[in-house]
Design a protein around this motif. Sequence first.
Motif, PDB file in Angstrom:
ATOM      1  N   HIS A 285       0.830  -1.207   0.000  1.00 38.17           N
ATOM      2  CA  HIS A 285       0.000   0.000   0.000  1.00 38.17           C
ATOM      3  C   HIS A 285       0.863   1.254   0.000  1.00 38.17           C
ATOM      4  O   HIS A 285       0.588   2.217  -0.733  1.00 38.17           O
ATOM      5  N   ARG A 286       1.896   1.266   0.804  1.00 40.35           N
ATOM      6  CA  ARG A 286       2.788   2.430   0.847  1.00 40.35           C
ATOM      7  C   ARG A 286       3.439   2.672  -0.514  1.00 40.35           C
ATOM      8  O   ARG A 286       3.547   3.814  -0.977  1.00 40.35           O
ATOM      9  N   ALA A 287       3.856   1.607  -1.160  1.00 43.93           N
ATOM     10  CA  ALA A 287       4.506   1.747  -2.467  1.00 43.93           C
ATOM     11  C   ALA A 287       3.518   2.231  -3.522  1.00 43.93           C
ATOM     12  O   ALA A 287       3.851   3.074  -4.365  1.00 43.93           O
ATOM     13  N   LEU A 288       2.286   1.716  -3.494  1.00 38.59           N
ATOM     14  CA  LEU A 288       1.293   2.132  -4.475  1.00 38.59           C
ATOM     15  C   LEU A 288       0.907   3.597  -4.302  1.00 38.59           C
ATOM     16  O   LEU A 288       0.756   4.338  -5.283  1.00 38.59           O
ATOM     17  N   THR A 289       0.726   4.033  -3.055  1.00 38.21           N
ATOM     18  CA  THR A 289       0.302   5.410  -2.823  1.00 38.21           C
ATOM     19  C   THR A 289       1.457   6.401  -3.012  1.00 38.21           C
ATOM     20  O   THR A 289       1.214   7.577  -3.273  1.00 38.21           O
ATOM     21  N   ARG A 290       2.679   5.930  -2.902  1.00 44.06           N
ATOM     22  CA  ARG A 290       3.825   6.792  -3.183  1.00 44.06           C
ATOM     23  C   ARG A 290       3.894   7.119  -4.668  1.00 44.06           C
ATOM     24  O   ARG A 290       4.376   8.182  -5.064  1.00 44.06           O
ATOM     25  N   ASP A 291       3.442   6.176  -5.515  1.00 41.71           N
ATOM     26  CA  ASP A 291       3.286   6.401  -6.956  1.00 41.71           C
ATOM     27  C   ASP A 291       4.598   6.792  -7.636  1.00 41.71           C
ATOM     28  O   ASP A 291       4.638   7.703  -8.463  1.00 41.71           O
ATOM     29  N   THR A 292       5.667   6.104  -7.291  1.00 41.59           N
ATOM     30  CA  THR A 292       6.956   6.358  -7.946  1.00 41.59           C
ATOM     31  C   THR A 292       7.417   5.176  -8.784  1.00 41.59           C
ATOM     32  O   THR A 292       8.410   5.291  -9.497  1.00 41.59           O
TER      33      THR A 292
ATOM     34  N   SER B 202       7.087   2.693 -11.902  1.00 39.06           N
ATOM     35  CA  SER B 202       6.462   2.593 -13.218  1.00 39.06           C
ATOM     36  C   SER B 202       6.129   1.153 -13.580  1.00 39.06           C
ATOM     37  O   SER B 202       5.091   0.880 -14.176  1.00 39.06           O
ATOM     38  N   SER B 203       7.016   0.223 -13.229  1.00 39.56           N
ATOM     39  CA  SER B 203       6.829  -1.180 -13.592  1.00 39.56           C
ATOM     40  C   SER B 203       6.611  -2.024 -12.340  1.00 39.56           C
ATOM     41  O   SER B 203       6.864  -1.581 -11.210  1.00 39.56           O
ATOM     42  N   PHE B 204       6.158  -3.248 -12.547  1.00 42.98           N
ATOM     43  CA  PHE B 204       6.012  -4.164 -11.417  1.00 42.98           C
ATOM     44  C   PHE B 204       7.367  -4.462 -10.779  1.00 42.98           C
ATOM     45  O   PHE B 204       7.459  -4.667  -9.571  1.00 42.98           O
ATOM     46  N   ARG B 205       8.418  -4.455 -11.576  1.00 40.07           N
ATOM     47  CA  ARG B 205       9.753  -4.671 -11.014  1.00 40.07           C
ATOM     48  C   ARG B 205      10.139  -3.517 -10.095  1.00 40.07           C
ATOM     49  O   ARG B 205      10.668  -3.736  -8.996  1.00 40.07           O
ATOM     50  N   ASP B 206       9.841  -2.293 -10.525  1.00 40.00           N
ATOM     51  CA  ASP B 206      10.105  -1.138  -9.666  1.00 40.00           C
ATOM     52  C   ASP B 206       9.319  -1.249  -8.361  1.00 40.00           C
ATOM     53  O   ASP B 206       9.842  -0.987  -7.274  1.00 40.00           O
ATOM     54  N   LEU B 207       8.063  -1.638  -8.489  1.00 38.38           N
ATOM     55  CA  LEU B 207       7.211  -1.754  -7.315  1.00 38.38           C
ATOM     56  C   LEU B 207       7.751  -2.816  -6.360  1.00 38.38           C
ATOM     57  O   LEU B 207       7.809  -2.614  -5.141  1.00 38.38           O
ATOM     58  N   ALA B 208       8.168  -3.939  -6.915  1.00 37.13           N
ATOM     59  CA  ALA B 208       8.722  -5.014  -6.088  1.00 37.13           C
ATOM     60  C   ALA B 208       9.982  -4.559  -5.362  1.00 37.13           C
ATOM     61  O   ALA B 208      10.180  -4.841  -4.173  1.00 37.13           O
ATOM     62  N   GLN B 209      10.835  -3.846  -6.072  1.00 37.74           N
ATOM     63  CA  GLN B 209      12.075  -3.374  -5.457  1.00 37.74           C
ATOM     64  C   GLN B 209      11.796  -2.380  -4.335  1.00 37.74           C
ATOM     65  O   GLN B 209      12.473  -2.398  -3.302  1.00 37.74           O
TER      66      GLN B 209
ATOM     67  N   ILE C  16       9.098  -2.354  -2.448  1.00 36.55           N
ATOM     68  CA  ILE C  16       8.557  -3.128  -1.333  1.00 36.55           C
ATOM     69  C   ILE C  16       9.682  -3.803  -0.558  1.00 36.55           C
ATOM     70  O   ILE C  16       9.731  -3.758   0.680  1.00 36.55           O
ATOM     71  N   VAL C  17      10.591  -4.431  -1.272  1.00 32.41           N
ATOM     72  CA  VAL C  17      11.691  -5.145  -0.619  1.00 32.41           C
ATOM     73  C   VAL C  17      12.582  -4.177   0.147  1.00 32.41           C
ATOM     74  O   VAL C  17      12.965  -4.434   1.298  1.00 32.41           O
ATOM     75  N   ALA C  18      12.910  -3.041  -0.469  1.00 34.89           N
ATOM     76  CA  ALA C  18      13.792  -2.070   0.187  1.00 34.89           C
ATOM     77  C   ALA C  18      13.170  -1.554   1.474  1.00 34.89           C
ATOM     78  O   ALA C  18      13.846  -1.444   2.510  1.00 34.89           O
ATOM     79  N   GLU C  19      11.877  -1.241   1.423  1.00 35.45           N
ATOM     80  CA  GLU C  19      11.227  -0.722   2.623  1.00 35.45           C
ATOM     81  C   GLU C  19      11.042  -1.813   3.675  1.00 35.45           C
ATOM     82  O   GLU C  19      11.205  -1.567   4.874  1.00 35.45           O
TER      83      GLU C  19
ATOM     84  N   GLY D  47       8.005  -3.778  13.814  1.00 32.25           N
ATOM     85  CA  GLY D  47       7.709  -4.940  14.651  1.00 32.25           C
ATOM     86  C   GLY D  47       8.606  -6.125  14.418  1.00 32.25           C
ATOM     87  O   GLY D  47       8.239  -7.246  14.756  1.00 32.25           O
ATOM     88  N   GLY D  48       9.762  -5.929  13.838  1.00 36.52           N
ATOM     89  CA  GLY D  48      10.669  -7.047  13.622  1.00 36.52           C
ATOM     90  C   GLY D  48      10.653  -7.529  12.185  1.00 36.52           C
ATOM     91  O   GLY D  48       9.722  -7.281  11.428  1.00 36.52           O
ATOM     92  N   LYS D  49      11.711  -8.221  11.816  1.00 33.73           N
ATOM     93  CA  LYS D  49      11.869  -8.679  10.436  1.00 33.73           C
ATOM     94  C   LYS D  49      10.873  -9.782  10.113  1.00 33.73           C
ATOM     95  O   LYS D  49      10.447 -10.549  10.977  1.00 33.73           O
ATOM     96  N   VAL D  50      10.507  -9.836   8.850  1.00 33.92           N
ATOM     97  CA  VAL D  50       9.642 -10.893   8.340  1.00 33.92           C
ATOM     98  C   VAL D  50      10.341 -11.535   7.147  1.00 33.92           C
ATOM     99  O   VAL D  50      11.256 -10.943   6.562  1.00 33.92           O
ATOM    100  N   PRO D  51       9.936 -12.744   6.751  1.00 36.66           N
ATOM    101  CA  PRO D  51      10.570 -13.391   5.596  1.00 36.66           C
ATOM    102  C   PRO D  51      10.401 -12.563   4.327  1.00 36.66           C
ATOM    103  O   PRO D  51       9.465 -11.767   4.214  1.00 36.66           O
ATOM    104  N   PRO D  52      11.293 -12.747   3.357  1.00 31.74           N
ATOM    105  CA  PRO D  52      11.229 -11.947   2.128  1.00 31.74           C
ATOM    106  C   PRO D  52      10.054 -12.342   1.245  1.00 31.74           C
ATOM    107  O   PRO D  52       9.658 -13.504   1.196  1.00 31.74           O
TER     108      PRO D  52
END
Length: 372
Positions: free
Chosen positions: A298-305, A307-314, A316-319, A326-331
């Motif tokens: 949701h944060r990545a979608l509303t940030r709207d930066t 362009s591609s699904f690859r950008d969106l995935a990157q 999400i992973v970076a954030e 609340g602690g790390k979660v699996p990738p």
Amino acid sequence: FLRLNFRSLISPTGGTVLAEAALKLFKSLLLSGVMALGLASAAEARTYALLVGVANYDAPGIHDLLGPRNDVSMIWRALKQREAKPDDITVLTDGLPQDPDFPVAKGLPIRSNILNALDAIANEAQKGDTVMFYYSGHGTTQPVNPDVPQDEPEADGKDQVILPADSGSYDIISHTIKNAIVDNELADKFNAIRSKGAFVWAVVDACHSGTVTRGEDVTRSVDPAVLNVPEVTATTDQSRGGERDGAIKLKPGAGGIAGFYAVESYDEAIERPFTGYDPKMVGEGDKQRMGVFTYHLHRALTRDTASSFRDLAQEIVAEQNSDRTGGKVPPPVFDGDLDEPVPGSDAARVPNSVTSILADGKITIPAGILHG
């Protein structure tokens, strides 16, 4: 190529003055026409979505969740922000407030409603459209059904399933969990949509293994034993996280597909409190829960930066890697055509450009078969 010769417009009395005036006029009309054509093409492409949030379960052995109602509400808002029409978004969940900031659910998140909604979208979708399937709820595994042919047999002998609200115990006669939806069934529904030339974006915030609770974190999985599912011994090595190139096989002439998964099939998808993340959430205090993956999506979608699904995935992973909520979660895991544009992004809004060449009094437009 479409060629227009302006020398034929030269008047014996007006000479080149008339030709130049005609050329300017035609150039103006041409640009207007190309722009209108491009805008029409962009306007025709639609974004459909089926958002499924399963919070309450009928079976007493399946623990209820709090986050899915907020998950589908947040994704619904994000899609509207990205120019999806509310009428093209179907939400299946329960317990949402009657408030303009929340979607109106079209029905309960039960098996028949989910499959029927996918069929309805397959009937409506056209070439160039994007269809998002979003699921928030429990998942689990069961042995591969020996009565169902397998295009790509599961190496570990297990099918991954999502659990609608009306899921029940495993039936030894039908070889499946009551009302569960098997990954192969979803693939068939997606292929029906893709056969229309539409692109499918599948997002699953669930998992198929886990320990139910861990502090404030709640795992979105159900132990197969709780549903009387027979055990199957895994026989293959498994890889963790990242992109699985080529994992989704595309059929000739079909639309593409991209998959976003909260975790690998054997890891734990977590929901936890995100108190105050948005003023419009279901629940109070630490009951304001979301899936961790959906929170970052949701944060990545509303940030709207992106362009591609690859950008969106990157993003999400970076954030997610820097998350301190609340602690790390699996990738997470991402599959498929990741270089396609995200619906509502600048890349999706801009239609394919048409190049014209003006030389020696001629305008040449590459407008053959590939340009429609």
